[in-house]
Design a protein around this motif. Sequence first.
Motif, mmCIF file in Angstrom:
data_model
loop_
_atom_site.group_PDB
_atom_site.id
_atom_site.type_symbol
_atom_site.label_atom_id
_atom_site.label_comp_id
_atom_site.label_asym_id
_atom_site.label_seq_id
_atom_site.Cartn_x
_atom_site.Cartn_y
_atom_site.Cartn_z
ATOM 1 N N LYS A 12 32.145 8.756 94.725
ATOM 2 C CA LYS A 12 32.513 10.720 94.707
ATOM 3 C C LYS A 12 33.321 10.142 95.529
ATOM 4 O O LYS A 12 33.961 11.601 96.035
ATOM 5 C CB LYS A 12 30.846 11.090 95.252
ATOM 6 N N HIS A 13 32.731 9.710 96.800
ATOM 7 C CA HIS A 13 33.622 9.508 98.005
ATOM 8 C C HIS A 13 35.217 9.848 97.727
ATOM 9 O O HIS A 13 36.136 10.324 97.747
ATOM 10 C CB HIS A 13 33.683 8.483 98.996
ATOM 11 N N LEU A 14 35.313 8.565 96.649
ATOM 12 C CA LEU A 14 36.953 8.336 95.962
ATOM 13 C C LEU A 14 37.703 9.081 95.862
ATOM 14 O O LEU A 14 38.534 9.791 95.771
ATOM 15 C CB LEU A 14 37.150 6.412 95.332
ATOM 16 N N ALA A 15 36.999 10.112 94.734
ATOM 17 C CA ALA A 15 37.368 10.912 93.777
ATOM 18 C C ALA A 15 37.559 12.113 94.438
ATOM 19 O O ALA A 15 38.599 12.435 94.475
ATOM 20 C CB ALA A 15 36.514 11.296 92.737
ATOM 21 N N GLN A 16 36.837 12.510 96.104
ATOM 22 C CA GLN A 16 37.261 13.156 96.165
ATOM 23 C C GLN A 16 38.783 13.586 97.444
ATOM 24 O O GLN A 16 39.110 14.347 97.661
ATOM 25 C CB GLN A 16 36.239 14.114 97.905
ATOM 26 N N ARG A 17 38.410 11.943 97.414
ATOM 27 C CA ARG A 17 40.199 11.358 98.073
ATOM 28 C C ARG A 17 40.972 11.802 97.173
ATOM 29 O O ARG A 17 42.229 10.507 97.689
ATOM 30 C CB ARG A 17 40.265 10.586 99.204
ATOM 31 N N GLY A 18 41.424 11.688 95.758
ATOM 32 C CA GLY A 18 42.224 11.593 95.160
ATOM 33 C C GLY A 18 42.626 10.130 93.923
ATOM 34 O O GLY A 18 43.213 10.067 93.643
ATOM 35 N N ILE A 19 41.664 9.326 94.856
ATOM 36 C CA ILE A 19 41.676 8.096 93.557
ATOM 37 C C ILE A 19 41.031 8.601 92.561
ATOM 38 O O ILE A 19 40.501 9.372 92.404
ATOM 39 C CB ILE A 19 40.745 7.027 94.576
ATOM 40 N N PRO A 20 41.949 8.256 90.766
ATOM 41 C CA PRO A 20 41.004 8.813 89.773
ATOM 42 C C PRO A 20 40.363 7.452 88.897
ATOM 43 O O PRO A 20 39.913 7.132 88.771
ATOM 44 C CB PRO A 20 42.453 8.977 89.090
ATOM 45 N N VAL A 21 38.571 7.851 89.399
ATOM 46 C CA VAL A 21 37.740 7.439 89.034
ATOM 47 C C VAL A 21 36.859 8.522 88.623
ATOM 48 O O VAL A 21 36.980 9.681 88.833
ATOM 49 C CB VAL A 21 36.975 6.414 90.521
ATOM 50 N N PRO A 22 35.374 7.971 88.315
ATOM 51 C CA PRO A 22 34.417 9.423 87.569
ATOM 52 C C PRO A 22 33.739 9.462 88.487
ATOM 53 O O PRO A 22 33.317 8.331 89.500
ATOM 54 C CB PRO A 22 33.734 7.665 86.278
ATOM 55 N N GLU A 23 33.920 10.579 88.167
ATOM 56 C CA GLU A 23 32.688 11.477 89.940
ATOM 57 C C GLU A 23 31.463 11.484 88.826
ATOM 58 O O GLU A 23 30.999 12.604 88.272
ATOM 59 C CB GLU A 23 33.487 13.298 89.902
ATOM 60 N N PRO A 24 30.278 10.922 89.603
ATOM 61 C CA PRO A 24 28.963 10.827 88.952
ATOM 62 C C PRO A 24 28.482 12.295 89.320
ATOM 63 O O PRO A 24 29.414 13.554 90.482
ATOM 64 C CB PRO A 24 28.454 10.367 89.980
ATOM 65 N N GLN A 25 28.489 13.578 88.562
ATOM 66 C CA GLN A 25 27.364 14.494 88.485
ATOM 67 C C GLN A 25 26.075 14.762 89.460
ATOM 68 O O GLN A 25 24.871 14.310 88.894
ATOM 69 C CB GLN A 25 27.147 15.156 86.691
ATOM 70 N N PRO A 71 10.385 9.819 92.634
ATOM 71 C CA PRO A 71 10.984 8.964 93.149
ATOM 72 C C PRO A 71 11.733 7.571 93.083
ATOM 73 O O PRO A 71 12.280 7.205 91.598
ATOM 74 C CB PRO A 71 9.825 7.733 92.795
ATOM 75 N N GLY A 72 12.520 7.763 94.209
ATOM 76 C CA GLY A 72 14.206 7.161 94.143
ATOM 77 C C GLY A 72 15.196 7.619 93.678
ATOM 78 O O GLY A 72 16.490 6.738 94.041
ATOM 79 N N GLU A 73 15.409 8.842 93.021
ATOM 80 C CA GLU A 73 16.793 9.562 92.894
ATOM 81 C C GLU A 73 17.354 10.340 94.939
ATOM 82 O O GLU A 73 15.979 10.088 95.521
ATOM 83 C CB GLU A 73 16.041 10.370 92.313
ATOM 84 N N ASP A 74 18.215 10.133 94.052
ATOM 85 C CA ASP A 74 19.290 11.187 94.905
ATOM 86 C C ASP A 74 19.851 12.698 94.414
ATOM 87 O O ASP A 74 19.501 12.242 93.133
ATOM 88 C CB ASP A 74 19.539 10.635 95.796
ATOM 89 N N GLU A 75 20.768 12.990 94.712
ATOM 90 C CA GLU A 75 21.522 14.215 94.351
ATOM 91 C C GLU A 75 22.376 13.138 92.953
ATOM 92 O O GLU A 75 22.217 13.899 91.882
ATOM 93 C CB GLU A 75 22.716 14.479 95.158
ATOM 94 N N LEU A 76 22.921 12.073 93.251
ATOM 95 C CA LEU A 76 23.691 11.595 92.054
ATOM 96 C C LEU A 76 23.093 11.169 91.230
ATOM 97 O O LEU A 76 23.412 10.411 90.262
ATOM 98 C CB LEU A 76 24.814 11.008 92.341
ATOM 99 N N LEU A 77 21.055 10.309 91.600
ATOM 100 C CA LEU A 77 20.972 9.493 90.706
ATOM 101 C C LEU A 77 19.819 9.852 90.294
ATOM 102 O O LEU A 77 18.965 10.283 90.846
ATOM 103 C CB LEU A 77 20.490 7.822 91.715
ATOM 104 N N HIS A 78 19.585 9.362 88.382
ATOM 105 C CA HIS A 78 18.645 10.326 87.830
ATOM 106 C C HIS A 78 17.724 8.954 87.017
ATOM 107 O O HIS A 78 17.946 7.533 87.550
ATOM 108 C CB HIS A 78 19.737 11.270 87.171
ATOM 109 N N THR A 79 16.812 9.428 86.534
ATOM 110 C CA THR A 79 16.552 8.875 85.566
ATOM 111 C C THR A 79 16.044 8.664 84.540
ATOM 112 O O THR A 79 15.709 10.240 84.395
ATOM 113 C CB THR A 79 14.332 8.538 86.567
ATOM 114 N N LEU A 80 15.993 8.142 83.148
ATOM 115 C CA LEU A 80 16.287 8.016 82.144
ATOM 116 C C LEU A 80 15.042 7.122 81.533
ATOM 117 O O LEU A 80 15.725 6.069 81.458
ATOM 118 C CB LEU A 80 16.868 8.939 81.693
ATOM 119 N N ARG A 81 14.756 7.245 80.285
ATOM 120 C CA ARG A 81 13.375 6.785 80.267
ATOM 121 C C ARG A 81 13.177 5.287 80.978
ATOM 122 O O ARG A 81 13.033 4.480 80.362
ATOM 123 C CB ARG A 81 14.620 5.151 78.771
ATOM 124 N N GLY A 82 12.765 5.214 82.179
ATOM 125 C CA GLY A 82 11.920 4.620 83.014
ATOM 126 C C GLY A 82 13.197 4.262 83.615
ATOM 127 O O GLY A 82 12.877 3.175 84.452
#
Length: 340
Positions: A73-86, A96-107
């Motif tokens: 996210k940091h690099l994308a916001q500074r113009g480096i072409p990288v995938p940006e987490p949603q 538990p353990g998640e933040d705004e960019l980290l999710h949980t699927l199938r445990g």
Amino acid sequence: MAVFTPVPETDAAPLFKALGLGRLKALQGIEGGIENTNFFATTEREGAEHEWVLTLFERLTHAQLPFYLHLMKHLAQRGIPVPEPQAKPEGMRRRPGEDELLHTLRGKPAAIVNRLRGKSVLAPAPAHCAAVGGMLARMHLAGRDYGRSQPNLRGLPWWNETVPVVLPHLATGEAALLQAELAYQNHVAASSAWAALPRGPVHADLFRDNVMFDDEAGAPDAPRLTGFFDFYFAGVDAWLFDLAVTLNDWATDLPTGALDLPRARALVAAYQAERALTQAERDLLPAMLRAGALRFWLSRLWDWHLPRQASLLKPHDPAHFERVLRQRLAQPLTMAALES
């Protein structure tokens, strides 16, 4: 990017919807890597289709992953072409353990990033190498003010732990080379020159298949680089190590492991046009090229002899990086050779 954890579309669709990414139309497992489970996903939103990559992390934990995701996210916001987490929309519940960019699927910890356009170039010319070198330097500079820190988890401590695990599987000559090179790298790491190397966030796995180019947008002598991806070996380490890992793939003749001097010169010259190497970096380039070869020889030995079961899993042949290491020992690449 083998599929360790199958994900039915019915399980993935609610996550895409909750993130505001639209209705999931297709989900396809990606073949190619060996660490995480990855899928290409297509969604429809407001009458348009959008392309994403869904990743389930098989070894990295919820505690480790924020470093990688927020770095992207940091690099994308500074113009480096990288995938940006949603990110989660405001008010979305966090498990538990998640933040705004980290999710949980199938445990499993999970992330969704935008899919980069273009394709990987597996037979690069010097112009491709120059584009990679320049962008790598810009990425290093863009990461200087990144606030999170995490070591390279496949760095020297991991080498020291893993060599004894793979030694019983090796022939006498291979075992001797592996042990000798590990001893040398421990010696280098104890030196004042190594301590003086500039450091920051590094990609640490910038191979040809982790970079995208748009052939239609760039000229033959100036191909358009559209992205770096797969940051899940990133960490804080010497920038020179990152450069060496990149050289060992982009500027290497794959059948022999020998360095291709025109490609190496193009990559390093473009890097230095953005960030000049320090004297300590110039002096330690041969040692770091050996370190990069050791790191990937060792990880491929580990994956080859101690594999995990997964659909589409294809471990890489470790013999390639044994050849690369032997070539770096027989024909060390110096800065003088690159600049002559």
